[in-house]
Design a protein around this motif. Structure first.
Motif, PDB file in Angstrom:
ATOM      1  N   ARG A  45      38.948  -3.871 -54.403  1.00  0.00           N
ATOM      2  CA  ARG A  45      39.656  -2.595 -54.278  1.00  0.00           C
ATOM      3  C   ARG A  45      38.787  -1.547 -53.618  1.00  0.00           C
ATOM      4  O   ARG A  45      37.573  -1.725 -53.484  1.00  0.00           O
ATOM      5  N   TYR A  46      39.412  -0.449 -53.225  1.00  0.00           N
ATOM      6  CA  TYR A  46      38.718   0.647 -52.562  1.00  0.00           C
ATOM      7  C   TYR A  46      37.466   1.052 -53.328  1.00  0.00           C
ATOM      8  O   TYR A  46      37.475   1.193 -54.548  1.00  0.00           O
ATOM      9  N   SER A  47      36.398   1.277 -52.578  1.00  0.00           N
ATOM     10  CA  SER A  47      35.136   1.745 -53.148  1.00  0.00           C
ATOM     11  C   SER A  47      34.690   2.995 -52.395  1.00  0.00           C
ATOM     12  O   SER A  47      34.360   2.913 -51.207  1.00  0.00           O
ATOM     13  N   ALA A  48      34.681   4.118 -53.090  1.00  0.00           N
ATOM     14  CA  ALA A  48      34.198   5.357 -52.474  1.00  0.00           C
ATOM     15  C   ALA A  48      32.731   5.234 -52.055  1.00  0.00           C
ATOM     16  O   ALA A  48      32.374   5.600 -50.922  1.00  0.00           O
ATOM     17  N   PRO A  49      31.828   4.710 -52.920  1.00  0.00           N
ATOM     18  CA  PRO A  49      30.427   4.604 -52.492  1.00  0.00           C
ATOM     19  C   PRO A  49      30.241   3.732 -51.250  1.00  0.00           C
ATOM     20  O   PRO A  49      29.466   4.083 -50.357  1.00  0.00           O
ATOM     21  N   ASP A  50      30.927   2.585 -51.194  1.00  0.00           N
ATOM     22  CA  ASP A  50      30.797   1.714 -50.016  1.00  0.00           C
ATOM     23  C   ASP A  50      31.327   2.406 -48.767  1.00  0.00           C
ATOM     24  O   ASP A  50      30.743   2.292 -47.682  1.00  0.00           O
ATOM     25  N   THR A  51      32.443   3.112 -48.921  1.00  0.00           N
ATOM     26  CA  THR A  51      33.045   3.796 -47.775  1.00  0.00           C
ATOM     27  C   THR A  51      32.137   4.917 -47.273  1.00  0.00           C
ATOM     28  O   THR A  51      31.900   5.051 -46.063  1.00  0.00           O
ATOM     29  N   ILE A  52      31.615   5.719 -48.186  1.00  0.00           N
ATOM     30  CA  ILE A  52      30.727   6.822 -47.807  1.00  0.00           C
ATOM     31  C   ILE A  52      29.459   6.281 -47.151  1.00  0.00           C
ATOM     32  O   ILE A  52      29.017   6.786 -46.114  1.00  0.00           O
ATOM     33  N   GLN A  53      28.888   5.221 -47.734  1.00  0.00           N
ATOM     34  CA  GLN A  53      27.665   4.643 -47.174  1.00  0.00           C
ATOM     35  C   GLN A  53      27.913   4.065 -45.790  1.00  0.00           C
ATOM     36  O   GLN A  53      27.112   4.254 -44.868  1.00  0.00           O
ATOM     37  N   ALA A  54      29.024   3.373 -45.624  1.00  0.00           N
ATOM     38  CA  ALA A  54      29.295   2.694 -44.355  1.00  0.00           C
ATOM     39  C   ALA A  54      29.478   3.673 -43.204  1.00  0.00           C
ATOM     40  O   ALA A  54      29.078   3.395 -42.072  1.00  0.00           O
ATOM     41  N   GLN A  55      30.069   4.828 -43.486  1.00  0.00           N
ATOM     42  CA  GLN A  55      30.322   5.769 -42.391  1.00  0.00           C
ATOM     43  C   GLN A  55      29.321   6.920 -42.348  1.00  0.00           C
ATOM     44  O   GLN A  55      29.344   7.734 -41.427  1.00  0.00           O
ATOM     45  N   GLY A  56      28.460   7.015 -43.370  1.00  0.00           N
ATOM     46  CA  GLY A  56      27.429   8.040 -43.354  1.00  0.00           C
ATOM     47  C   GLY A  56      27.935   9.445 -43.590  1.00  0.00           C
ATOM     48  O   GLY A  56      27.340  10.417 -43.117  1.00  0.00           O
ATOM     49  N   GLY A  57      29.038   9.591 -44.325  1.00  0.00           N
ATOM     50  CA  GLY A  57      29.575  10.911 -44.617  1.00  0.00           C
ATOM     51  C   GLY A  57      30.635  10.846 -45.691  1.00  0.00           C
ATOM     52  O   GLY A  57      31.169   9.770 -45.990  1.00  0.00           O
ATOM     53  N   ILE A  58      30.959  12.011 -46.278  1.00  0.00           N
ATOM     54  CA  ILE A  58      31.900  12.037 -47.401  1.00  0.00           C
ATOM     55  C   ILE A  58      33.329  12.380 -46.995  1.00  0.00           C
ATOM     56  O   ILE A  58      34.231  12.305 -47.823  1.00  0.00           O
ATOM     57  N   PHE A  59      33.556  12.775 -45.738  1.00  0.00           N
ATOM     58  CA  PHE A  59      34.906  13.118 -45.312  1.00  0.00           C
ATOM     59  C   PHE A  59      35.471  12.017 -44.422  1.00  0.00           C
ATOM     60  O   PHE A  59      34.751  11.380 -43.655  1.00  0.00           O
ATOM     61  N   LEU A  60      36.785  11.801 -44.526  1.00  0.00           N
ATOM     62  CA  LEU A  60      37.460  10.757 -43.753  1.00  0.00           C
ATOM     63  C   LEU A  60      38.259  11.369 -42.613  1.00  0.00           C
ATOM     64  O   LEU A  60      38.841  12.448 -42.750  1.00  0.00           O
ATOM     65  N   THR A  61      38.310  10.655 -41.481  1.00  0.00           N
ATOM     66  CA  THR A  61      39.124  11.061 -40.341  1.00  0.00           C
ATOM     67  C   THR A  61      39.316   9.840 -39.437  1.00  0.00           C
ATOM     68  O   THR A  61      39.008   8.706 -39.835  1.00  0.00           O
ATOM     69  N   THR A  62      39.812  10.049 -38.224  1.00  0.00           N
ATOM     70  CA  THR A  62      40.048   8.944 -37.296  1.00  0.00           C
ATOM     71  C   THR A  62      38.791   8.090 -37.137  1.00  0.00           C
ATOM     72  O   THR A  62      37.701   8.609 -36.909  1.00  0.00           O
ATOM     73  N   GLY A  63      38.955   6.783 -37.296  1.00  0.00           N
ATOM     74  CA  GLY A  63      37.845   5.853 -37.185  1.00  0.00           C
ATOM     75  C   GLY A  63      37.225   5.483 -38.513  1.00  0.00           C
ATOM     76  O   GLY A  63      36.481   4.494 -38.589  1.00  0.00           O
ATOM     77  N   SER A  64      37.513   6.233 -39.567  1.00  0.00           N
ATOM     78  CA  SER A  64      36.956   5.902 -40.886  1.00  0.00           C
ATOM     79  C   SER A  64      37.541   4.588 -41.387  1.00  0.00           C
ATOM     80  O   SER A  64      38.753   4.352 -41.270  1.00  0.00           O
ATOM     81  N   VAL A  65      36.676   3.754 -41.938  1.00  0.00           N
ATOM     82  CA  VAL A  65      37.093   2.463 -42.497  1.00  0.00           C
ATOM     83  C   VAL A  65      37.008   2.548 -44.013  1.00  0.00           C
ATOM     84  O   VAL A  65      35.957   2.891 -44.566  1.00  0.00           O
ATOM     85  N   LEU A  66      38.116   2.257 -44.679  1.00  0.00           N
ATOM     86  CA  LEU A  66      38.147   2.245 -46.139  1.00  0.00           C
ATOM     87  C   LEU A  66      37.589   0.900 -46.594  1.00  0.00           C
ATOM     88  O   LEU A  66      38.197  -0.150 -46.374  1.00  0.00           O
TER      89      LEU A  66
END
Length: 198
Positions: A45-66
């Motif tokens: 399931r969705y992981s906020a820590p993995d998502t934040i780490q993978a994209q290097g930031g806490i905000f989501l927008t175009t190109g962000s991978v969940l």
């Protein structure tokens, strides 16, 4: 397939791999709490820590991978009219409402209630709720780490689109919060549009 989700209500669907989900903020300034699971194995399931780490930031927008708790992609944001969405504010609950706004708010409906009711349709329970995404919610982070919940930066008719990187189960709570500005103190409907392969 378009579905209007009423104010304060829950919604869910399975989105097939390659399919799209467009979330439209019909009236503006409406937070949409969001969880996503592998449709065939909801332990992934969705992981906020993995998502934040993978994209290097806490905000989501175009190109962000969940990202999942196995550090694998679940969905990708392919279009975004707003430019910034929250990953750290969490879902409102009876308990958090009471702590933040006073005991008189205990009976107010909250996103956790929506997630539990909608998730139960798929055999999910309280232990399956993880940190969620808040589409359209404006949660600035100050230099000292303080979080705020302030007026949204969305507007009527703005939308975002996600593409499923595998078959996924999506749970949505169209946030019922009335004690802070995340919904302009007046929750409103949003629209979900499921599209064919991107």
């Amino acid at each position: 397939m378009k579905t209007v989700v009423p104010a304060r209500s829950a919604w869910s669907s399975v989105i097939p791999e390659g399919g799209t989900l467009t979330i439209t903020d019909l009236h503006g300034n409406q937070a949409v709490d969001f969880l996503v699971y592998d449709a065939h194995d909801t332990a992934v399931r969705y992981s906020a820590p993995d998502t934040i780490q993978a994209q290097g930031g806490i905000f989501l927008t175009t190109g962000s991978v969940l990202m999942s708790n196995e550090h694998t992609p679940l969905m990708t944001v392919t279009a975004d009219d707003v430019g910034r969405h929250d990953t750290v504010g969490g879902a409102c609950s009876k308990e958090s409402n009471t702590l933040r706004y006073g005991h008189h708010t205990w009976s107010q409906h909250a996103c956790v209630d929506n997630f539990l009711a909608e998730g139960a349709k798929y055999g999910l329970g309280k232990r399956d709720l993880v940190s969620n995404i808040n589409w359209y919610m404006n949660v600035p982070v100050e230099q000292d780490g303080t979080l705020g919940i302030v007026d949204g930066i969305s507007a009527p008719g703005l939308s975002l689109t996600l593409c499923a990187d595998r078959d996924v189960l999506v749970l949505v709570s169209n946030c019922p919060q009335i004690n802070n500005p995340c919904n302009g103190f007046d929750p409103t409907p949003v629209e979900m549009t499921i599209g064919a392969d991107a």
